[in-house]
Design an enzyme around this catalytic site. Structure first.
Site, short mmCIF file in Angstrom:
data_model
loop_
_atom_site.label_atom_id
_atom_site.label_comp_id
_atom_site.label_asym_id
_atom_site.label_seq_id
_atom_site.Cartn_x
_atom_site.Cartn_y
_atom_site.Cartn_z
N GLU A 490 32.26 30.85 43.27
CA GLU A 490 32.85 32.15 43.01
C GLU A 490 31.71 33.19 42.96
OE1 GLU A 490 36.05 31.70 40.34
OE2 GLU A 490 36.71 33.77 40.54
N GLU A 766 33.29 30.95 29.48
CA GLU A 766 34.43 31.66 30.05
C GLU A 766 35.66 31.54 29.17
OE1 GLU A 766 35.73 30.12 33.84
OE2 GLU A 766 36.76 31.99 34.30
C1 BGC Z 1 37.08 34.94 37.28
C2 BGC Z 1 37.32 35.90 36.19
C3 BGC Z 1 38.15 36.99 36.79
C4 BGC Z 1 39.49 36.34 37.07
C5 BGC Z 1 40.59 37.24 37.46
C6 BGC Z 1 38.37 34.34 37.65
O1 BGC Z 1 38.29 33.38 38.62
O2 BGC Z 1 36.10 34.02 36.99
O3 BGC Z 1 36.30 36.21 35.38
O4 BGC Z 1 38.16 38.18 36.17
O5 BGC Z 1 39.34 35.27 37.96
O6 BGC Z 1 41.55 36.69 38.25
#
Ligand code: BGC
Length: 915
Positions: A490, A766
């Site tokens: 990501e 997270e």
């Molecule tokens: C991210 C997040 C993001 C979110 C929103 C995730 O995969 O890691 O931090 O804001 O998706 O969809």
């Protein structure tokens, strides 16, 4: 001003001036850069010194121009001279004239040192370089092999002495450039990640000392895929294109007006491949020593079996080339292994003791030809083995294929990993010939090299670790762009994440340039989305048509520049982003008939609230549309303030009316007359309190009480996600429930801020439970151990525990109001504000004496509230303090500690045992 007429102030001097948001002035993209200077104040004998005017000297082409300006401004003052031309160099120095409380006559500071500023290539037509690449077969199935590129040029011995040489360079991909074998600069992952469909950043390097006069020179570069062609998220490989390549222009000027020499990338260059078989962002690098082309950077012949071929020239990208506002990515720290050990399954693991972002450096490896040494990077262990599952498809693996020769020193060139642990296969401490030794392996920390500006420390070591974790997560996720996470497949510029974290980030580091640069892309991408910014910037999903607007994330278009303005006094950013802000509110967000958000859209809302199931992180307790509406009312009010600052009076009136109207609609829709909120959660109450959505003091008081009750009911655990977490403690503190803020802060059971700390976290996670109490990793698909969003409580630590917060943009005026609570007996905070260093440290002793030491930089002032003022509403006005050092004290008796959980309020008194 005649020098002898002016008394020089002692104790105040000026730091070297800076330009715009840049830490160095080389290659600036602005012909009229704003100038700022900070005050140094080792000795503040002259209390209350305030600038009245300033003198700027600008040296251009040997002539010094002097400008005396009556203004108290010392942050981002306008360029006083005529605009700089492309690639022009100027030097600037400043002195500041002001008065102190003691001397009513003006005094002047010493002059600052000269600061140099030099524009980059301001006109696209001046790029004479061509885009060159090697002719490689590419496929979407495999990475593109990095290229070696080189060319030679003569600096004839009839040329006079070189006066300066500059290399202007960018790439489709990422590059390292070399001149005569020496690496140019110390940047990593340059030119950085921008929205390549619209713009590339370019770098300018001073290479004067690398050119050999009167001899043959070799300009060379390695180019890897970088973000340009590496796989990105779900979109796969090469989303911007398959042709990685270099655009470089070397300009050498000589003394005596001799004709400059310009060397550019063009058809005369040659290309080859080298030892890097692949170097991908997510998957890592494979380095085959057998393919090393020794001496290639200095013009050596091809190694047997390889061939230098003529490059292919491609049309220049239509995207613009822009000088970055922010600093480059650099190696900022080196960390040695803390422990090298065997896992239960017999794997060799290295623990660096800190979850970090960067890469390894390996030295002294010596293994037979074809032997592979494999380094797998991971953030955590599970069942004492490295846990790769949270990385999803990212392999995060570097491989060295040995050649039988000794590898002096290697570090992957064009990748970075988020890791604390590394599993090594193919090399171990038991190896006879070449044992793996701790001294041969180093972790190199990489991030955008912003200046560290904020420090916080208090008497509670767990809180200090919590804060430190937040700093580490910021470092790891400020790598070229502000990202969500730095490890899995990501690593993208999610807008909502930086929106909630930016007040914390702006304190910790000088983020102004880096975030401002990223905002350029936000606007560019937004233009394509009918006012809707993509949720990730740069947008890697541009091929997809649908872009549903999302509050909190889209609100970054207003709140992120607003935070920059507030912190850094950067008014320019407001005008630059104004169009983007307006189009978000005017066109982007989808409204229902009442002007609030449409209810027909799913909203991310309070993303990752702990009640949301692992596989459904948006499905928390607080209705997403409620969150969106609260934000909409708030950002409308913020935009009306911005319009006022920018003197757009019609807009200011319009947004102010909208704000009042929407606030009323919000109140009718969600708030009862007594201040209860329809959606009764920690987040919903905090949003309404923090965004001032109530109609009366009475409602505020009741809502504060209700929030306090919810927090007690939750046994002081956190029940908030992205939207509520940055503000829940603020909402409690603002309504007088400080001890509950502290109680939440000090809670250690899950979910709480300290739970990860008790689990050994060294970065912010997270999820509240990225790691479960039994040491297993959360089963959700999305489980990072390095995500800054939930670390946004740092902002509350700075404001209430440390006790300083901004009032007027750029910290021209700031608030000092530490509020002791919990078991914390002292705290210490420092902030390198745009005016200079602010320091505040306090302690509360056993006799309830609160003592505070305060340092206020020249030309700024503080509104100081002693903690007893909070309990005595009569003293709430605060006292203005000007620059100087102060020792203050008062008696302070915090509210009772610890606050009781709700259930104990209802517990029947213990019954006496009856016999
Ligand atoms: C991210 C997040 C993001 C979110 C929103 C995730 O995969 O890691 O931090 O804001 O998706 O969809």
């Amino acid at each position: 001003m005649a020098e002898d007429q002016m008394r020089i102030t002692h104790g105040i001097s000026l730091q070297t001036p800076t330009f715009d948001s840049r830490q160095d002035g080389l290659g600036i993209g602005n012909a009229t850069p704003q100038i700022s200077w900070r005050f140094l104040h080792d000795d503040l004998r002259i209390a209350g010194w305030q600038q009245k005017s300033y003198e700027i000297e600008v040296e251009r082409r040997g002539t010094v121009e002097t400008y005396l300006v009556d203004s108290p401004e010392s942050v981002r003052v306008p360029w006083p001279s005529s605009p700089l031309s492309s690639r022009e160099r100027a030097a600037v120095r400043v002195r500041s004239i002001g008065v102190s409380q003691d001397f009513k006559e003006p005094t002047t500071t010493e002059r600052s040192a000269w600061a140099s500023v030099e524009t980059g290539i301001l006109d696209r037509k001046e790029w004479r370089a061509q885009l060159i690449t090697g002719q490689q077969e590419t496929s979407l199935e495999k990475p593109i092999r990095p290229l070696l590129l080189r060319s030679s040029f003569e600096v004839s011995d009839v040329c006079p002495k070189i006066s300066q040489a500059r290399l202007y360079v960018t790439a489709q991909g990422v590059y390292h450039a070399y001149l005569n074998g020496t690496r140019v600069g110390d940047h990593f992952m340059a030119p950085g990640f921008t929205s390549y469909r619209f713009r590339f950043s370019y770098q300018v390097f001073d290479v004067t000392n690398l050119i050999k006069n009167g001899s043959k020179n070799i300009l060379a570069a390695e180019v890897g895929e970088g973000w340009y062609a590496s796989s990105l998220w779900r979109e796969g490989r090469q989303i911007y294109g398959k042709d990685i390549g270099l655009i470089a222009q070397l300009e050498i000027t000589f003394e005596n007006d001799h004709k400059p020499l310009v060397v550019t990338t063009d058809a005369s260059w040659e290309w080859n491949t080298g030892p890097m078989l692949a170097s991908e962002i997510y998957d890592g690098e494979t380095f085959d020593m057998a393919h090393e082309q020794s001496g290639w950077k200095t013009g050596a012949q091809a190694q047997p079996g390889t061939q230098w071929r003529k490059v292919t020239v491609l049309p220049l990208p239509s995207a613009t080339f822009s000088a970055p506002d922010g600093p480059p990515v650099r190696a900022t720290q080196e960390i040695q292994p803390q422990k090298i050990f065997k896992s239960p399954s017999g794997k060799l693991l290295i623990d660096f003791g800190q979850n970090l972002v960067g890469k390894l450096r390996v030295r002294g490896l010596y293994k037979p030809a074809g032997h592979r040494v494999i380094f797998q990077h991971a953030e955590v262990l599970e069942h004492e083995e490295i846990c790769m599952r949270p990385l999803r498809a990212a392999k995060c693996t570097d491989v060295i294929v040995c050649s039988g020769d000794k590898l002096e020193s290697w570090s992957p060139s064009f990748t970075f990993h988020g890791f604390r642990f590394v599993q090594v296969d193919g090399w171990s401490p038991e190896d006879e010939l070449c044992p793996l030794l701790a001294e041969n392996i180093t972790a190199i920390v990489l991030h955008s090299d912003m200046k560290l500006t904020g420090w916080f420390n208090c008497s509670n070591e767990q809180i200090n670790r919590l804060h430190e974790n937040s700093v580490w997560s910021m470092r790891g996720n400020f790598l070229s762009i502000p990202t969500d996470c730095p490890q899995r497949d990501e690593r993208l510029g999610w807008t909502g994440d930086i929106q909630v974290f930016s007040p914390s980030a702006n304190f910790l580091y000088d983020t102004d340039g880096m975030i401002a640069d990223w905002l350029v892309d936000l606007s560019l991408e937004q233009n394509e989305g009918n006012g809707v910014p993509p949720m990730i910037v740069p947008n890697v999903q541009f091929a997809k048509e649908s872009r549903p607007p999302q509050a909190v994330w889209g609100d970054a278009s207003i709140l992120v520049p607003w935070a920059l303005y507030t912190w850094f006094g950067d008014r320019e950013i407001l005008s630059r982003q104004y169009h983007s802000m307006k189009s978000w509110l005017d066109k982007g967000c989808s409204r229902g008939e009442d002007g609030l958000w449409t209810t027909s859209l799913w909203q991310h809302g309070d993303w990752l609230d702990p009640s949301a199931p692992p596989e459904d992180p948006g499905n928390g307790q607080t209705d997403g549309v409620y969150v969106a509406d609260a934000y909409l009312v708030y950002v409308t009010g913020v935009l009306s303030q911005i319009a006022t600052i920018l003197e757009c009076s019609d807009d200011a009136r319009k947004y102010s009316d909208d704000h009042l109207r929407l606030k009323q609609v919000f109140q009718e829709k969600y708030i009862t007359p007594k201040g209860m909120v329809m959606c009764d959660t920690q987040t919903s109450l905090s949003l309404a309190l923090f965004f001032s959505l109530f109609a009366s003091e009475d409602q505020i008081k009741n809502a504060g009480e209700r929030l306090a009750r919810k927090v007690r009911f939750a046994k002081f655990r956190v029940a908030t996600g992205f939207a509520g977490t940055p503000i829940v403690t603020h909402a409690l503190s603002r309504t007088g429930w400080h001890q509950l803020s502290y109680r939440m802060l000090l809670e250690t059971s899950c979910p709480s801020w300290l739970y990860p700390v008790t689990m050994g976290a060294t970065t912010t996670w997270e999820r509240w439970n990225s790691m479960l109490p039994d040491g297993t990793v959360n089963p959700g698909q999305m489980t990072s151990f390095n995500h800054y969003a939930l670390g946004s409580v740092s902002n509350w630590l700075h404001e209430y525990v440390g006790g300083i917060s901004v009032i007027e943009p750029g910290w021209k005026v700031f608030k000092v109001q530490p509020i002791p609570g919990g078991t914390i007996r002292n705290a210490d905070i420092q902030y390198e504000s745009p005016y200079g260093l602010i320091k505040c440290s306090w302690s509360l002793d056993d006799a309830s004496v609160f003592s505070m030491k305060l340092q206020i930089p020249p030309n700024s002032s503080a509104l100081v509230f002693m903690p007893e003022m909070e309990v005595n509403p009569k003293g709430r006005q605060g006292t203005v303090f000007y620059s100087g050092r102060y020792d203050l004290s008062c008696n302070f008796h915090p509210d009772p500690w610890p606050p009781t959980p709700l259930e104990t309020l209802f517990k029947p008194p213990a019954r006496k045992a009856t016999s």
